[in-house]
Design a protein around this motif. Structure first.
Motif, PDB file in Angstrom:
ATOM      1  N   THR A  40       0.848  -1.187   0.000  1.00  0.00           N
ATOM      2  CA  THR A  40       0.000   0.000   0.000  1.00  0.00           C
ATOM      3  C   THR A  40       0.885   1.239   0.000  1.00  0.00           C
ATOM      4  OG1 THR A  40      -1.773  -1.115   1.206  1.00  0.00           O
ATOM      5  CG2 THR A  40      -1.773   1.295   1.251  1.00  0.00           C
ATOM      6  N   VAL A  41       0.690   2.101  -0.963  1.00  0.00           N
ATOM      7  CA  VAL A  41       1.342   3.406  -0.982  1.00  0.00           C
ATOM      8  C   VAL A  41       0.283   4.400  -0.514  1.00  0.00           C
ATOM      9  CG1 VAL A  41       2.494   5.153  -2.393  1.00  0.00           C
ATOM     10  CG2 VAL A  41       2.849   2.725  -2.875  1.00  0.00           C
ATOM     11  N   TRP A  42       0.628   5.205   0.481  1.00  0.00           N
ATOM     12  CA  TRP A  42      -0.340   6.129   1.065  1.00  0.00           C
ATOM     13  C   TRP A  42       0.223   7.543   1.090  1.00  0.00           C
ATOM     14  CZ3 TRP A  42       1.550   8.693   5.225  1.00  0.00           C
ATOM     15  CH2 TRP A  42       2.618   8.105   5.905  1.00  0.00           C
ATOM     16  N   ALA A  43      -0.689   8.492   1.124  1.00  0.00           N
ATOM     17  CA  ALA A  43      -0.316   9.905   1.235  1.00  0.00           C
ATOM     18  C   ALA A  43      -1.362  10.583   2.104  1.00  0.00           C
ATOM     19  CB  ALA A  43      -0.258  10.562  -0.139  1.00  0.00           C
ATOM     20  N   GLU A  44      -0.919  11.557   2.896  1.00  0.00           N
ATOM     21  CA  GLU A  44      -1.828  12.317   3.735  1.00  0.00           C
ATOM     22  C   GLU A  44      -1.692  13.798   3.423  1.00  0.00           C
ATOM     23  OE1 GLU A  44      -2.117   9.385   7.605  1.00  0.00           O
ATOM     24  OE2 GLU A  44      -0.891  11.199   7.757  1.00  0.00           O
ATOM     25  N   MET A  45      -2.838  14.446   3.332  1.00  0.00           N
ATOM     26  CA  MET A  45      -2.881  15.887   3.082  1.00  0.00           C
ATOM     27  C   MET A  45      -3.591  16.548   4.245  1.00  0.00           C
ATOM     28  SD  MET A  45      -3.929  15.879  -0.939  1.00  0.00           S
ATOM     29  CE  MET A  45      -3.813  17.643  -1.088  1.00  0.00           C
TER      30      MET A  45
END
Length: 99
Positions: free
Chosen positions: A69-74
């Motif tokens: 899983t590649v994740w990003a948070e904004m």
């Protein structure tokens, strides 16, 4: 075909923070720890450059084999700064302008 399936998840958490997760079955194709701008002629390799420019944080988690899983948070409460450690690759090359 193995490696073509993926799951996209979007979650709004306290903060408010938008968490974006993309899970696939290509664990062997993990993204690099640090993203670099691709060569000017490259046809791919810009996805993580965009993610690092827009996201507050991003990373990779490994689930049960073969999941990745590649994740990003904004952080939605703070403005998106154009200078989050991202250096615009356009600054490296002269850009022709029409007269």
């Amino acid at each position: 075909m193995r490696g073509r399936d993926f799951r996209l998840a979007l979650r709004l958490t306290q903060g408010p923070t938008l968490r974006i997760e993309v899970t696939d079955t290509r664990r062997e194709l993990a993204p690099p720890a640090a993203c670099q701008a691709p060569d000017a002629e490259a046809e791919s390799g810009r996805g993580l450059v965009l993610v690092s420019a827009l996201a507050s944080r991003w990373g990779t988690d490994h689930g049960p084999a073969p999941l990745k899983t590649v994740w990003a948070e904004m952080d939605l409460a703070s403005p998106i700064s154009p200078d989050r450690g991202f250096r615009d690759p356009v600054d490296q090359y002269p850009v022709p302008h029409d007269a």
